[in-house]
Design a protein around this motif. Sequence first.
Motif, short mmCIF file in Angstrom:
data_model
loop_
_atom_site.label_atom_id
_atom_site.label_comp_id
_atom_site.label_asym_id
_atom_site.label_seq_id
_atom_site.Cartn_x
_atom_site.Cartn_y
_atom_site.Cartn_z
N VAL A 68 -4.40 6.29 -3.17
CA VAL A 68 -3.64 5.16 -2.65
C VAL A 68 -3.40 4.18 -3.79
O VAL A 68 -4.32 3.89 -4.57
CB VAL A 68 -4.40 4.45 -1.50
CG1 VAL A 68 -3.72 3.14 -1.11
CG2 VAL A 68 -4.51 5.37 -0.30
N LEU A 75 -8.54 2.43 5.33
CA LEU A 75 -7.29 1.68 5.47
C LEU A 75 -7.16 1.06 6.85
O LEU A 75 -6.56 -0.02 7.02
CB LEU A 75 -6.10 2.58 5.18
CG LEU A 75 -5.91 3.03 3.72
CD1 LEU A 75 -4.69 3.93 3.60
CD2 LEU A 75 -5.79 1.84 2.79
N ARG A 119 -10.04 8.10 3.53
CA ARG A 119 -8.90 7.23 3.21
C ARG A 119 -8.37 6.53 4.45
O ARG A 119 -8.20 5.30 4.48
CB ARG A 119 -7.79 8.07 2.58
CG ARG A 119 -6.56 7.28 2.16
CD ARG A 119 -5.34 8.17 2.03
NE ARG A 119 -4.84 8.57 3.34
CZ ARG A 119 -3.79 9.35 3.54
NH1 ARG A 119 -3.16 9.87 2.48
NH2 ARG A 119 -3.39 9.66 4.76
N ASP A 120 -8.09 7.30 5.49
CA ASP A 120 -7.51 6.72 6.71
C ASP A 120 -8.47 5.77 7.40
O ASP A 120 -8.06 4.73 7.94
CB ASP A 120 -7.10 7.84 7.66
CG ASP A 120 -5.94 8.68 7.12
OD1 ASP A 120 -5.28 8.21 6.17
OD2 ASP A 120 -5.71 9.78 7.64
N VAL A 138 0.85 -1.18 0.00
CA VAL A 138 0.00 0.00 0.00
C VAL A 138 0.89 1.24 0.00
O VAL A 138 1.74 1.39 0.87
CB VAL A 138 -0.94 0.02 1.22
CG1 VAL A 138 -1.78 1.30 1.23
CG2 VAL A 138 -1.83 -1.21 1.24
N GLU A 139 0.69 2.12 -0.98
CA GLU A 139 1.45 3.37 -1.07
C GLU A 139 0.48 4.54 -1.01
O GLU A 139 -0.49 4.59 -1.77
CB GLU A 139 2.23 3.44 -2.38
CG GLU A 139 3.22 2.31 -2.61
CD GLU A 139 3.78 2.35 -4.01
OE1 GLU A 139 4.71 3.14 -4.26
OE2 GLU A 139 3.27 1.61 -4.88
N LEU A 140 0.76 5.48 -0.11
CA LEU A 140 -0.03 6.70 -0.01
C LEU A 140 0.57 7.72 -0.98
O LEU A 140 1.65 8.25 -0.73
CB LEU A 140 -0.03 7.24 1.42
CG LEU A 140 -0.46 6.26 2.52
CD1 LEU A 140 -0.46 6.97 3.87
CD2 LEU A 140 -1.82 5.66 2.23
#
Length: 325
Positions: free
Chosen positions: A181, A303, A299-300, A173-175
Amino acid sequence: MPVTEVVTDAENLTMTVIADLAAPIERVWSAYTDPEQLNRFWGPPGWPATFTTWDPTVGGRAVYSMHGPRGEKSSGAWEFLAIEAPHRFDVIDAFVDDDGNPLEGFPAMRMTFTFESTPEGTRMINTSYFDSLEALEQLVSMGAIEGTKMAMAQLDAVLQDLRDYAQGKGTRVELLDDTHVRITRLVEGPRELVWRAHFAPELIRKWMLGPDGWEMTECVPATEVGQSFRNSWAPVGETEGEAFGFEGEALLIDAPRRAVTTERMQGMPTETLNDLNLYEEDGATLVTVLIEYPDKETRDMILSTGMADGMESSFARLEREVLDR
């Protein structure tokens, strides 16, 4: 990830991109002069490029289009001015219409690409020369700096052997920024079968289950633009949790390479944009999912639910149950 710096110089009317790459100069030259490789990194995530014309001779042209996730399209063309393999090539870069003609009101620029060997690999320097400060400012206002950095971040996967890049690293997973993402997973299997596993109900039910202890109770895929999909899950036996599901619509289908869908939890208004891309090399497929969230908080929150762990369990099951690995 390449070390990338983008510098604008209003006095000299230039924008310069500097990247230090962990690959020999011949390998980097190949990536920049092979349209199939350029397709993988020239456009930023969500806007992949497709080069449709490629004539790398002095006076020759290259034409490409970048397609956005909602059907947007932006096209450009290069006219080659000089080629000195493997150290340099120069082009005139312009925005063009569907017929390859320059678009009025959009800047054209001369671009130089130079490649220098370093102890660590290769330094790439790309300088764009503008006719006016207004043209430079227009390109910057269109998001050129951010888009270039995000595009360059894809270059590692091109320069390395695919298995060296991703094998054994699981679901990553890349922010990319507050709302984007990127999720990647190498799957040991051909792209055609991985694509089918994402869209054929009898295959989806074998692997898209998340953690152990859950079953798929509903599976309606969207295989054409405009169709809706609906997937639901429920706990089995003593597994704790409440049934849930996702639904959405297909915005783009380019089998077996790319699919873009909206997605929302059933009964909830919050929607994400999911951009699935599949790339095959030597019998293995790199699955990339670019997710656009409405805001950082969403998003947060998503995730933090353990989504990545559930995806890894599903991908492992895909290899085991569908691809017989």
